[in-house]
Design an enzyme around this catalytic site. Structure first.
Site, PDB file in Angstrom:
ATOM      1  N   LYS A  88       0.803  -1.220   0.000  1.00 57.10           N
ATOM      2  CA  LYS A  88       0.000   0.000   0.000  1.00 57.10           C
ATOM      3  C   LYS A  88       0.840   1.275   0.000  1.00 57.10           C
ATOM      4  O   LYS A  88       0.431   2.295  -0.531  1.00 57.10           O
ATOM      5  CB  LYS A  88      -0.946  -0.001   1.198  1.00 57.10           C
ATOM      6  CG  LYS A  88      -2.021  -1.084   1.144  1.00 57.10           C
ATOM      7  CD  LYS A  88      -3.043  -0.783   0.077  1.00 57.10           C
ATOM      8  CE  LYS A  88      -4.190  -1.776   0.076  1.00 57.10           C
ATOM      9  NZ  LYS A  88      -5.066  -1.590  -1.104  1.00 57.10           N
ATOM     10  N   GLU A 110      -9.979   5.747   2.883  1.00 54.64           N
ATOM     11  CA  GLU A 110     -10.787   4.648   3.406  1.00 54.64           C
ATOM     12  C   GLU A 110      -9.843   3.488   3.662  1.00 54.64           C
ATOM     13  O   GLU A 110      -8.740   3.458   3.124  1.00 54.64           O
ATOM     14  CB  GLU A 110     -11.834   4.224   2.366  1.00 54.64           C
ATOM     15  CG  GLU A 110     -11.329   3.269   1.280  1.00 54.64           C
ATOM     16  CD  GLU A 110     -10.222   3.859   0.398  1.00 54.64           C
ATOM     17  OE1 GLU A 110     -10.140   5.100   0.289  1.00 54.64           O
ATOM     18  OE2 GLU A 110      -9.435   3.067  -0.169  1.00 54.64           O
ATOM     19  N   SER A 376       1.686  -9.612  -1.100  1.00 55.96           N
ATOM     20  CA  SER A 376       1.352  -8.189  -0.985  1.00 55.96           C
ATOM     21  C   SER A 376       1.512  -7.628   0.414  1.00 55.96           C
ATOM     22  O   SER A 376       1.705  -6.434   0.595  1.00 55.96           O
ATOM     23  CB  SER A 376      -0.074  -7.956  -1.477  1.00 55.96           C
ATOM     24  OG  SER A 376      -0.962  -8.791  -0.768  1.00 55.96           O
TER      25      SER A 376
END
Lengths: 396, 268
Positions: A88, A110, A376
């Site tokens: 991220k 969010e 990830s």
């Protein structure tokens, strides 16, 4: 699809937005196009990605796992080693830097599992900006550690109690905030979803994953991998992994959350089981009922618990360039435990979906073939969830 | 001429502006919707805006969100809704517009949905997440069938207002405030300025309706005197419906409507 000028990937995407947001979206697109090729911007972003976030991430040959399965070689793209523990940060650093260039002082975001919220809080702290994060109430409970991390990092977390109290409702609430404070606020969306230009912008910021894979595999094997696998919720780590490889001959597989199974209705497998519709500013595949009401989703991983998917994935599904499979909660837990025990790597439950698929592909594959799986995120945040799951299922 | 257009022409002859009253169908149940509509007609509303619930109403504030959730839980479905509109049509000829979100129409197919809606007695549509860039198919399906009412905001550029006012029919919906529906922020100077500017720019070619956060007689008076051709009141109705017992609903809705309507009647 390089840069979709009309905001469409084939028929998917677009910008279905309230009129109040139009000036903000236009301003964003203008600035993104200006800065994405700006030398100084790229240099600054590159600096933060290397020195702050820890890029490039290694490509690790999972020897024990590969040998145990007895088929193809599995390589792990270690996005879990990034600052914050997930991919991220690639996107939040890019967008936060862009917001700064645009003189926006207030950042909203969010978050589902909380990873994007944490990555936003980190990027904002590093760049000296204020962050407020919307998070579904249900997710604040199952990911309470991340709520505390955001809090420590100086971000304000708003629990969202409307609708299904998960990621989709957090996005609704962030959009409502944006409508209300449109002139001062930058909406830092965390996945490759939403109205144009978000899907293409997030893809571009995440594409560093696939670009590095290409270079690293070339060094190891002197060719692109035979297969590339990543998990798909909104689909940001997947599109970042896949996009630089779509024009090669690599087999590409996205893995969705099948939850209790595709027939159970308790899943989040939008591409595998959904139909076309309009949500959160985009036309894409959605999980909805026969009247167009968005249905509630389920996944053991909060980060994949979303009834939509990035429009570019919808495009690649229909053009058949990318295969979209799914993994059930049971398969995911097995994969989670297998990777943990063979390699000493605790994957995020989201990433464990990709591992589950890699296990299947590797078993059938030849020893000479290579599979790259994007890991990830790391699984520290999920340990309690897994413990609960195991306790419950041992008792049952 | 569409029924909405006729209504505005009729009001102009009478030197009146329009009161548009919004309610969410099936909130808290179908019986309440029928009684409320009767009260609206009795109280003198000029146009009724019926909200059809969507699971993810991202332009709506807490009041309409909550009403949407309850309506869906009570089993509001498209066909049931059309049957209800037909029932209402037996009692009144008042123009009815439907406010919902794009996906509800998209999913059924714009043409089919609009055809069925028209047949039931719907005169126009308001879709807060339908931008003009994505509206081609929708406009095509609605043409010569129903009005397509588009929204503009105080931050919409002159150039866009030009484009939007060309494809909007019935009226042009000016969002009064930066925010979602029903959030009370007081009357802002930028809203009054936007009304005056939009009126000047559109030169009376299309009526301007002001909505979002319009809830009291005072609001109605201010917006009408700034030049609005219509005011849209929504969340205030839902709050009243929520606290009123079924047997008092029709009369209380009527008297609240009357109290708003009187401020849209201009002095001779």
């Amino acid at each position: 699809m390089k840069y979709p000028k009309n905001g469409r990937f084939g028929e998917f995407g677009g910008k279905y937005i309230p009129e109040t947001l139009v000036p903000a979206i236009e301003e964003l697109e203008k600035n993104y196009l200006k800065f994405k090729n700006d030398k100084n911007f790229k240099k600054e972003l590159d600096y933060y990605l290397r020195v702050y976030a820890g890029r490039p991430t290694p490509l690790y040959y999972a020897k024990n796992l590969s040998e145990k399965l007895g088929g193809s070689k599995i390589y792990l793209k270690r996005e879990d080693l990034l600052h914050g523990g997930a991919h991220k940060i690639n996107n939040t650093l890019g967008q936060a830097l862009l917001a700064k260039k645009m003189n926006k002082k207030r950042i909203i975001a969010e978050t589902g599992a909380g990873q994007h919220g944490v990555a936003t809080a980190m990027a904002c702290a590093a760049l000296g900006m204020k962050a407020e994060v919307y998070m579904g109430y249900k997710d604040t409970i199952r990911q309470k550690l991340n709520v505390f991390r955001m809090d420590l990092l100086g971000a304000k977390v708003h629990p969202v109690k409307s609708g299904s109290k998960t990621l989709k409702d957090a996005i609704n609430e962030a959009i409502r905030d944006w409508i209300t404070n449109v002139e001062t606020t930058y909406y830092l969306l965390g996945s490759a979803v939403g109205p144009h230009p978000y899907p293409v912008m997030v893809r571009d910021f995440q594409s560093i994953i696939g670009q590095e894979i290409k270079i690293q595999m070339k060094k190891i094997n002197n060719k692109v991998p035979d297969s590339v696998i990543a998990c798909v919720g909104g689909g940001s780590n997947a599109i970042g992994t896949f996009y630089p490889l779509v024009n090669t001959n690599a087999e590409i597989i996205g893995v969705e959350a099948a939850g209790h199974g595709l027939k159970s209705k308790l899943h989040s497998a939008t591409l595998s089981a959904g139909s076309k519709g309009v949500l959160h500013g985009m036309m894409t595949y959605l999980l909805q009922d026969e009247e167009g009401q968005i249905t509630e989703t389920h996944s053991i991983s909060a980060g994949l618990d979303y009834p939509g998917v990035g429009p570019e994935h919808s495009y690649y599904k229909d053009t058949k360039r990318i295969k979209y499979h799914s993994a059930t909660d049971v398969e995911v837990i097995d994969a989670f435990l297998m990777l943990t025990r063979t390699e000493g790597i605790i994957p995020a439950l989201e990433s464990a979906h990709a591992i589950a698929e890699a296990v299947k592909v590797a078993r059938k594959g030849k020893k000479s073939e290579s599979i790259v799986v994007t890991l990830s995120g790391r699984g520290d945040k999920d340990v309690e969830e897994v413990q609960n799951y195991l306790n419950k299922n041992v008792k049952d | 001429m569409s029924k909405i257009k006729e209504k505005f022409a009729e009001l102009e002859r009478k030197n009146q502006k329009a009161l548009i009253s919004y309610i969410m169908v099936g909130f808290p149940d179908e019986r309440a919707t029928i009684s409320t509509v009767r009260g609206l007609v009795k109280g003198g509303a000029d146009i009724i805006e019926l909200g059809f619930p969507f699971s993810d109403p991202l332009a709506d504030g807490p009041v309409i969100q909550n009403a949407s959730t309850i309506s869906l839980e009570k089993g509001t479905r498209i066909n049931k809704f059309f049957t209800l509109v037909k029932k209402i049509r037996k009692e009144t000829d008042i123009p009815i517009v439907l406010m919902t979100y794009t996906n509800i129409l998209y999913h059924k197919g714009y043409s089919k949905f609009i055809r069925d809606a028209k047949k039931a007695g719907i005169d126009g549509f308001i879709l807060p997440d339908m931008s003009i860039e994505e509206s081609k198919e929708y406009i095509k399906a609605a043409k010569n069938n129903t009005d397509t009412i588009f929204l503009i905001s105080p931050n919409t550029t002159k150039k866009r207002i030009e484009k939007i006012s060309k494809i909007s029919t019935g009226f042009l919906y000016l969002v009064a405030v930066f925010g979602t529906t029903g959030v009370k922020t007081g009357i802002k100077n930028y809203t009054l300025k936007a009304i005056r500017e939009v009126k000047k720019q559109t030169k009376g070619k299309i009526p301007i309706g002001v909505g979002f956060g319009v809830s009291t007689s005072e609001d109605v008076k201010k917006y009408i005197s700034a030049g609005a051709d219509a005011v849209i009141v929504g969340s205030a109705y839902l709050k009243l419906i929520e606290k009123t017992p079924q047997d008092k609903l029709e009369s209380r809705i009527a008297s609240f409507t009357k109290s708003l309507k009187k401020h849209t009647i201009l002095k001779q």
